[in-house]
Design a protein around this motif. Structure first.
Motif, PDB file in Angstrom:
ATOM      1  N   MET A   1       0.848  -1.193   0.000  1.00 53.26           N
ATOM      2  CA  MET A   1       0.000   0.000   0.000  1.00 53.26           C
ATOM      3  C   MET A   1       0.891   1.252   0.000  1.00 53.26           C
ATOM      4  O   MET A   1       1.859   1.339   0.750  1.00 53.26           O
ATOM      5  N   ASP A   2       0.553   2.222  -0.848  1.00 55.46           N
ATOM      6  CA  ASP A   2       1.343   3.445  -0.933  1.00 55.46           C
ATOM      7  C   ASP A   2       0.399   4.616  -1.177  1.00 55.46           C
ATOM      8  O   ASP A   2      -0.696   4.456  -1.743  1.00 55.46           O
ATOM      9  N   LEU A   3       0.816   5.789  -0.737  1.00 57.52           N
ATOM     10  CA  LEU A   3       0.110   7.036  -1.019  1.00 57.52           C
ATOM     11  C   LEU A   3       1.029   7.950  -1.817  1.00 57.52           C
ATOM     12  O   LEU A   3       2.235   7.984  -1.573  1.00 57.52           O
ATOM     13  N   THR A   4       0.442   8.678  -2.756  1.00 56.08           N
ATOM     14  CA  THR A   4       1.176   9.676  -3.510  1.00 56.08           C
ATOM     15  C   THR A   4       0.552  11.032  -3.224  1.00 56.08           C
ATOM     16  O   THR A   4      -0.666  11.203  -3.347  1.00 56.08           O
ATOM     17  N   ILE A   5       1.406  11.980  -2.827  1.00 54.92           N
ATOM     18  CA  ILE A   5       0.937  13.305  -2.447  1.00 54.92           C
ATOM     19  C   ILE A   5       1.612  14.330  -3.341  1.00 54.92           C
ATOM     20  O   ILE A   5       2.850  14.432  -3.360  1.00 54.92           O
ATOM     21  N   ASN A   6       0.816  15.051  -4.105  1.00 55.60           N
ATOM     22  CA  ASN A   6       1.340  16.043  -5.054  1.00 55.60           C
ATOM     23  C   ASN A   6       2.450  15.465  -5.923  1.00 55.60           C
ATOM     24  O   ASN A   6       3.465  16.110  -6.199  1.00 55.60           O
ATOM     25  N   GLY A   7       2.260  14.207  -6.345  1.00 55.69           N
ATOM     26  CA  GLY A   7       3.192  13.560  -7.262  1.00 55.69           C
ATOM     27  C   GLY A   7       4.346  12.832  -6.619  1.00 55.69           C
ATOM     28  O   GLY A   7       5.128  12.179  -7.313  1.00 55.69           O
ATOM     29  N   THR A   8       4.488  12.897  -5.282  1.00 49.20           N
ATOM     30  CA  THR A   8       5.579  12.215  -4.574  1.00 49.20           C
ATOM     31  C   THR A   8       5.016  11.070  -3.753  1.00 49.20           C
ATOM     32  O   THR A   8       4.114  11.269  -2.939  1.00 49.20           O
ATOM     33  N   SER A   9       5.538   9.860  -3.965  1.00 47.06           N
ATOM     34  CA  SER A   9       5.053   8.704  -3.209  1.00 47.06           C
ATOM     35  C   SER A   9       5.705   8.676  -1.829  1.00 47.06           C
ATOM     36  O   SER A   9       6.898   8.981  -1.676  1.00 47.06           O
ATOM     37  N   LEU A  10       4.924   8.302  -0.825  1.00 49.28           N
ATOM     38  CA  LEU A  10       5.467   8.205   0.531  1.00 49.28           C
ATOM     39  C   LEU A  10       6.492   7.084   0.641  1.00 49.28           C
ATOM     40  O   LEU A  10       7.453   7.186   1.409  1.00 49.28           O
ATOM     41  N   SER A  11       6.315   6.018  -0.122  1.00 50.47           N
ATOM     42  CA  SER A  11       7.276   4.916  -0.053  1.00 50.47           C
ATOM     43  C   SER A  11       8.663   5.354  -0.492  1.00 50.47           C
ATOM     44  O   SER A  11       9.675   4.837   0.005  1.00 50.47           O
ATOM     45  N   SER A  12       8.752   6.328  -1.394  1.00 51.23           N
ATOM     46  CA  SER A  12      10.053   6.823  -1.843  1.00 51.23           C
ATOM     47  C   SER A  12      10.770   7.585  -0.735  1.00 51.23           C
ATOM     48  O   SER A  12      11.980   7.821  -0.832  1.00 51.23           O
ATOM     49  N   LEU A  13      10.032   7.966   0.309  1.00 53.08           N
ATOM     50  CA  LEU A  13      10.619   8.669   1.451  1.00 53.08           C
ATOM     51  C   LEU A  13      10.717   7.756   2.676  1.00 53.08           C
ATOM     52  O   LEU A  13      10.907   8.226   3.794  1.00 53.08           O
TER      53      LEU A  13
END
Length: 222
Positions: A1-13
């Protein structure tokens, strides 16, 4: 499960989202009028209420806290991996509290869904050079963005619902979501008469009278 906020995925952080999305049918605001001496009541729909989506998250990289929190400032476009092709217009208005003693920091992020619709992501505009159709692929009426290039006085009809515009610029944008007509940064509402248009679910017929070179429509299906 992942969320993307304003084009940035939380998993990438380095953020792990622990729960799935709760799909909520928002509550309808209504006006109920009771009639004296008559059975039942008249119910008038007044639109949907906003609601909140909560996600439990684990922050695994403390060096990226500031990046995560900066994503949550102001209005956000929220996408969830378990609802592909859709997005919400949201805002984080609650505080975010995490356990500073934990190795991996756990928190709850509450997204206030201020516009209580799920919108189609990456919707392709429809360009009309002649009378034609535009499709609202959603399940409720949508409030489109319409760019009209033309001159003089034109009457635009969508399934028989018409509005009139008098040109003094090469084109105008009719934005039904914000109820504004404009050219670049100049408001042109005074040049428009009639109601701002909407699209019903499915196929909508577009016709016009007057000099129209082209019409470009983003349906904003929802």
């Amino acid at each position: 499960m992942d969320l993307t906020i304003n084009g940035t995925s939380l998993s990438s952080l380095g953020v792990i989202v622990e729960n799935q999305t709760r799909f909520i049918k928002p509550k309808m605001r209504v006006e109920v009028i009771q009639f004296e001496g008559k059975d039942g009541a008249k119910v008038t729909e007044k639109g949907y209420e906003s609601y909140t989506l909560e996600y439990k998250v684990t922050l695994t990289d403390s060096s990226k806290f500031n990046q995560v929190y900066s994503l949550l400032n102001g209005d956000v476009v929220l996408q969830a991996s378990d609802d592909p092709g859709k997005y919400w217009n949201a805002k984080v208005i609650e505080n975010i509290d995490y356990d500073p003693l934990a190795i991996w920091k756990k928190a709850i992020i509450s997204f206030f869904i201020q516009d209580p619709y799920r919108y189609k992501l990456d919707e392709v505009p429809t360009l009309l050079l002649n009378h034609g159709n535009v499709i609202n692929v959603g399940t409720v009426n949508s409030l489109p963005l319409i760019k009209i290039t033309g001159s003089c006085t034109v009457v635009i009809s969508i399934d028989g619902r018409s509005f009139t515009y008098i040109f003094d610029t090469p084109y105008v944008c009719i934005d039904s979501l914000v109820q504004e007509a404009y050219h670049t940064s100049n408001l042109k509402n005074r040049k428009m008469t009639g109601e701002f248009p909407y699209l019903t679910p499915g196929v909508n017929s577009i016709t016009w009278t007057g000099t129209v070179t082209e019409i470009e429509i983003i349906p904003r299906s929802r």
